[in-house]
Enzyme design. Structure first.
Site, PDB file in Angstrom:
ATOM      1  N   PHE A   1       0.843  -1.196   0.000  1.00  0.00           N
ATOM      2  CA  PHE A   1       0.000   0.000   0.000  1.00  0.00           C
ATOM      3  C   PHE A   1       0.882   1.252   0.000  1.00  0.00           C
ATOM      4  CE2 PHE A   1      -2.494   3.198   2.357  1.00  0.00           C
ATOM      5  CZ  PHE A   1      -3.713   3.128   1.711  1.00  0.00           C
TER       6      PHE A   1
ATOM      7  N   ASN B   1      -3.512   1.754  10.884  1.00  0.00           N
ATOM      8  CA  ASN B   1      -4.228   2.165   9.669  1.00  0.00           C
ATOM      9  C   ASN B   1      -4.607   0.882   8.941  1.00  0.00           C
ATOM     10  OD1 ASN B   1      -5.307   3.332   7.399  1.00  0.00           O
ATOM     11  ND2 ASN B   1      -3.322   3.831   6.486  1.00  0.00           N
ATOM     12  N   PRO B   2      -5.779   0.340   9.253  1.00  0.00           N
ATOM     13  CA  PRO B   2      -6.172  -0.958   8.690  1.00  0.00           C
ATOM     14  C   PRO B   2      -6.855  -0.781   7.336  1.00  0.00           C
ATOM     15  CG  PRO B   2      -7.881  -0.164  10.134  1.00  0.00           C
ATOM     16  CD  PRO B   2      -6.826   0.917  10.104  1.00  0.00           C
TER      17      PRO B   2
HETATM   18  C1  LIG Z   1      -4.286   0.555   4.571  1.00  0.00           C
HETATM   19  S1  LIG Z   1      -2.812  -0.432   4.561  1.00  0.00           S
HETATM   20  C2  LIG Z   1      -1.853   0.557   5.691  1.00  0.00           C
HETATM   21  C3  LIG Z   1      -0.379   0.357   5.580  1.00  0.00           C
HETATM   22  C4  LIG Z   1       0.450   1.356   6.423  1.00  0.00           C
HETATM   23  N1  LIG Z   1       0.133   1.255   7.837  1.00  0.00           N
HETATM   24  C5  LIG Z   1       0.201   2.783   5.940  1.00  0.00           C
HETATM   25  O1  LIG Z   1      -0.473   3.540   6.650  1.00  0.00           O
HETATM   26  O2  LIG Z   1       0.659   3.115   4.844  1.00  0.00           O
HETATM   27  C6  LIG Z   1      -3.318  -1.841   5.526  1.00  0.00           C
HETATM   28  C7  LIG Z   1      -2.254  -2.935   5.686  1.00  0.00           C
HETATM   29  O3  LIG Z   1      -2.800  -3.946   6.549  1.00  0.00           O
HETATM   30  C8  LIG Z   1      -2.427  -5.237   6.084  1.00  0.00           C
HETATM   31  N2  LIG Z   1      -3.421  -6.154   6.624  1.00  0.00           N
HETATM   32  C9  LIG Z   1      -4.712  -6.312   6.245  1.00  0.00           C
HETATM   33  N3  LIG Z   1      -5.330  -7.214   7.029  1.00  0.00           N
HETATM   34  C10 LIG Z   1      -4.404  -7.634   7.935  1.00  0.00           C
HETATM   35  C11 LIG Z   1      -4.437  -8.554   9.021  1.00  0.00           C
HETATM   36  N4  LIG Z   1      -5.565  -9.210   9.343  1.00  0.00           N
HETATM   37  N5  LIG Z   1      -3.309  -8.746   9.742  1.00  0.00           N
HETATM   38  C12 LIG Z   1      -2.171  -8.067   9.425  1.00  0.00           C
HETATM   39  N6  LIG Z   1      -2.082  -7.182   8.417  1.00  0.00           N
HETATM   40  C13 LIG Z   1      -3.182  -6.966   7.679  1.00  0.00           C
HETATM   41  C14 LIG Z   1      -2.399  -5.085   4.579  1.00  0.00           C
HETATM   42  O4  LIG Z   1      -1.594  -6.084   3.985  1.00  0.00           O
HETATM   43  C15 LIG Z   1      -1.848  -3.673   4.427  1.00  0.00           C
HETATM   44  O5  LIG Z   1      -0.444  -3.700   4.335  1.00  0.00           O
END
Ligand SMILES: C[S@@+](CC[C@H](N)C(=O)[O-])C[C@H]1O[C@@H](n2cnc3c(N)ncnc32)[C@H](O)[C@@H]1O
Length: 255
Positions: A57, A157-158
């Protein structure tokens, strides 16, 4: 392409034919929707430049506010957890701005993890406090269970866009699906993250979580319903859209 930082572009005398051809190719890729951060291979976030590309992302400017809110609370020696770390934008900013913080970054996607590890190594080599990269699912209570009850700040930030919602083509085509979408209502990750943060935090510790602008009342309501948070507030981004919620873990509570 020219091998100079942006600030020195005005000092360039001109392009060679090869450089012009390369520039034209980049413009064509951008016109086809590829994010500019993928074309140049880096994304700016607060004081950092992070390596990004396919599979991770691209960090967004609005998330800089969430990270900044956390940074104001974090001091050297604090234990900090970034859930859903992606490229490491939030975790690495904390490590950069608060030397001595113990920062954990949890991420599930193998592709994102390789960008995260690369950025973490680069920042540590640059002199920032090294962060700990953890491969795992943020909804799994076993992940970082050894920290339960001790964490000072959880930042997250999910993915939060409701599945099926229309998103710009560059998001749909170039951000990983699991980084953007989170079930029919967009809350499939936020719900368990609230429970997980409540378990990780020490009494008085803080959670900050980004959300969809349609969830301005929903996420604070989920935090209230959990029963382990007080001082629940919602915050807007610079465009005036509801963007993240914050809350403090209350001591001596029954979930
Ligand atoms: C919106 S991105 C945010 C990335 C970073 N924190 C940023 O703000 O740029 C959400 C991230 O959560 C990860 N992700 C989604 N579901 C997850 C889960 N259940 N456990 C761990 N990581 C997860 C995705 O792979 C992605 O990298």
């Amino acid at each position: 392409m020219l091998g100079v930082p942006r600030g020195r572009l005005a000092l360039i005398d001109g392009f060679t034919a090869d450089q012009l051809a390369e520039f034209d190719a980049l413009v064509a890729r951008r016109a086809a929707g590829e994010p500019v951060q993928h074309l140049v291979g880096i994304a700016g976030f607060r004081h950092l430049e992070l390596a990004v590309g396919p599979g991770v992302f691209v960090p967004r400017p609005e998330t800089e506010l969430l990270a900044g809110w956390g940074v104001t609370l974090i001091t050297a020696g604090a234990t900090v957890v970034d859930l859903c770390a992606g490229s490491g934008a939030i975790a690495l900013s904390v490590a950069n701005e608060v030397p001595g913080a113990r920062v954990y970054a949890v991420e599930r996607s193998p592709a994102a993890l390789s960008w995260l590890r690369r950025n973490a190594e680069a920042r540590a080599a640059a002199g920032d406090t090294p962060i700990r990269v953890v491969e795992g699912d943020v909804t799994d209570p076993a992940v970082l269970a050894e920290l339960d009850g001790t964490v000072d700040v959880v930042l997250c930030n999910p993915p939060y866009v409701p599945a099926g919602a229309a998103v710009p083509a560059d998001v749909a085509d170039h951000d990983p699906y699991d980084a953007v979408f989170a079930g029919a209502d967009g809350l499939e990750v936020i719900r368990p993250v609230i429970a997980r943060a409540a378990a990780l935090l020490r009494p008085g510790g803080y959670l900050v979580v980004e959300h969809d602008d349609s969830h301005a009342t929903v996420v604070p309501a989920l935090l209230r319903a959990d029963g382990r948070f007080v001082d629940i507030e919602d915050h807007q981004d610079l465009a005036g859209r509801s963007r993240y919620s914050t809350a403090r873990h209350v001591a001596d509570c029954t979930p």
